[in-house]
Write an enzyme that holds these catalytic residues in place. Structure first.
Site, PDB file in Angstrom:
ATOM      1  N   GLU A  32      13.663 -15.638  -0.518  1.00  0.00           N
ATOM      2  CA  GLU A  32      14.103 -16.860   0.159  1.00  0.00           C
ATOM      3  C   GLU A  32      12.772 -17.951   0.141  1.00  0.00           C
ATOM      4  OE1 GLU A  32      14.847 -15.925   4.484  1.00  0.00           O
ATOM      5  OE2 GLU A  32      15.695 -14.195   3.566  1.00  0.00           O
ATOM      6  N   ASP A  90       0.914  -1.149  -0.178  1.00  0.00           N
ATOM      7  CA  ASP A  90       0.144   0.033   0.171  1.00  0.00           C
ATOM      8  C   ASP A  90       0.821   1.310   0.052  1.00  0.00           C
ATOM      9  OD1 ASP A  90      -2.798   1.169   0.306  1.00  0.00           O
ATOM     10  OD2 ASP A  90      -1.679   1.881   2.260  1.00  0.00           O
TER      11      ASP A  90
END
Ligand code: GLC
Length: 512
Positions: free
Chosen positions: A230, A194
């Site tokens: 990751e 956002d």
């Protein structure tokens, strides 16, 4: 799907409190969404993006987050959210959630702690407390600073209930890393960021806008990218509003965000030159970076396309929302159908905001006393704001709440919506819903990521061919045009006229 599933995905935006209400309290929730998952699966979307679902006092529709690691009680529980993620995955639908890093709610534990701890405390260093405010204005209107009882002021670029975090504080960085891991560990496939460009502030530059796109914001996203890398196949999408394509593109460098919303396309007027230019620029900028383009016609912050495209001025801009400008909805509807076929044929991913597939118009006659958007209050009731695109969806039946739930709905639905329910449109072959269903089906088979080849069909017409030989032709001129040579018509946004393509109509052709 491939490792980069988002490159060509069709992503459906769920504004949870207006999607479907499972417990009859007038507010949409996870139970309602879970019950409607088959609808989204049939529609043919690859992923769902949910607006914030966290505990929130709802001062800004959930963009005032009180706890980033839980679910708003009126929406459900964390256990239900986990169940929902599992069920969506079983249907082959990925889940993207909203993360709000610029500000929290004034009811968050951190902000309450900051208020209690007083000036000079470490708890205040997580936000921007100052003895003197500067002259920055809130994006929702009014000053960007509010004074607390001990005399200090805190910064809020949006509503006073949304205090801004201090992104020079390493604790804030650590907190958001932890929040990302919390959700990635629960199987979330992507994060919509956002207000992505405004996290970092410069109070000393003397700039009236010392917060948009400062260099250090990119460090935040580099570190988020390292974190998301990751995990497998996790998407970072930024809410980045810039007219300047070069600045926009910096967010899409290979070690930053994967994608960002294409608001330039959304705001383009219904004009062949403007749309062609927007598409060209988008593809050029993204192509250079190897980033997939996104195509967005609407979301929970902007006037619905049916209404926008029926106005005299069809462009849209945050600074000039044109709320209440007269609109020819029939014309707008025709154009919105054509725009959908255009957006879905372009190379990249496409976003569909709930209700867009039903062709809902902006609701412009919500009684003032029922309006909830802080924009309405903060602008001194001069900007109607965003409630009109957030009215609960009509699912079925002849009377409100039209199957949204069993009780009422938190914003009133127009009576005329009995004609546009999912049920009514499902039975009508020519409906907007069936156009979206058919288009998404074809798109999944042969559109999405890739490239296009422009065809010259005159100034008023956008025409291009995709790798599979599918040709999209959109007539934005005043009169009908001849179709280019083709083997078959796959889909049209409106009736063809003796083999010609009428004004404000799009068609997908099979060419060999
Ligand atoms: C974004 C959201 C909008 C919200 C604002 C503040 O622009 O899309 O709905 O009001 O950020 O969080």
């Amino acid at each position: 799907m491939s490792e980069t599933w988002w490159r060509g995905a069709a992503i459906y935006q769920v504004y949870l409190r207006s999607f479907a209400d499972g417990n009859g309290d007038g507010v949409g929730d996870l139970a309602g969404l879970r019950a409607r998952l088959p609808y989204l699966s049939d529609l043919g979307v690859d992923a769902i993006w949910l607006n914030p679902w966290y505990p929130s006092p709802m001062a800004d529709g959930g963009y005032d987050v009180a706890d980033y690691r839980d679910i708003e009680p009126s929406f459900g529980t964390l256990a239900e959210a986990e169940k929902f993620i599992e069920e969506a995955h079983e249907l082959g639908i990925r889940v993207i959630i909203d993360v709000v890093p610029n500000h929290s709610s004034d009811q968050s534990a951190w902000f309450r702690e900051a208020l209690a701890a007083g000036p000079g405390s470490a708890a205040r260093e997580r936000f921007w407390f100052k003895d003197e405010p500067n002259d920055w204005k809130s994006i929702f209107g009014g000053p960007a600073w509010t004074q607390v009882p001990d005399g200090q002021w805190y910064l809020h670029l949006f509503a006073p209930e949304q205090p801004d975090f201090n992104w020079t504080n390493p604790e804030v960085h650590r907190e958001f890393h932890d929040v990302l891991r919390f959700w990635f560990d629960r199987g979330i496939d992507g994060i919509r960021i956002d207000s992505a460009a405004v996290l970092v502030k410069d109070f000393d530059g003397g700039d009236p806008d010392g917060y948009t796109d400062l260099a250090e914001v990119h460090d935040v996203y580099r570190s988020w990218r390292r974190l998301s890398d990751e995990y497998d196949e996790r998407l970072l999408i930024g809410e980045v509003w810039f007219p300047d394509q070069e600045r926009f593109a910096r967010y899409l460098r290979s070690d930053e965000l994967h994608t960002a919303f294409n608001f330039d396309f959304l705001g383009s007027p219904w004009s062949p030159a403007a749309l062609r230019e927007s598409i060209r620029q988008t593809l050029a900028t993204h192509g250079r970076l190897g980033a997939p383009a996104t195509w967005v016609l609407s979301n929970h912050d902007v006037a619905r396309p049916v209404t926008r495209y029926g106005r005299a001025d069809t462009s849209w801009d945050n600074g000039d929302r044109r709320d209440g400008a007269p609109s020819d909805l029939e014309l707008g509807h025709r154009r919105a159908r054509a725009a959908a076929l255009l957006a879905m044929a372009l190379p990249g991913s496409v976003y569909v905001y709930q209700g867009e597939e039903l062709g809902l118009p902006e609701v412009e006659d919500i009684p003032d006393e029922l309006r909830q958007d802080p924009m309405w209050r903060r602008s001194g009731h001069t900007v109607a704001g965003r409630d009109g695109c957030r009215v609960p969806l009509p699912w079925s039946g002849q009377e409100a709440p039209f199957g949204f739930g069993t009780g009422t709905s938190w914003l009133p639905q127009p009576e005329a919506w009995k004609k546009v329910t999912v049920e009514a449109q499902g039975a009508d072959l020519g409906s907007m819903l069936n156009l979206y269903r058919a288009a998404l089906r074809i798109r999944r088979e042969e559109l999405g990521d890739g490239t296009l080849t422009w065809l010259d069909a005159g100034d008023d017409v956008l025409a291009f061919t995709r790798e599979t030989g599918l040709t999209c032709v959109v007539n934005l001129g005043p009169g009908p045009v001849a179709l280019p040579p083709h083997d078959a018509v796959l889909l049209a946004s409106g009736p063809l006229d003796a083999g010609e393509l009428p004004s404000d109509t799009a068609v997908w052709l099979r060419t060999s």
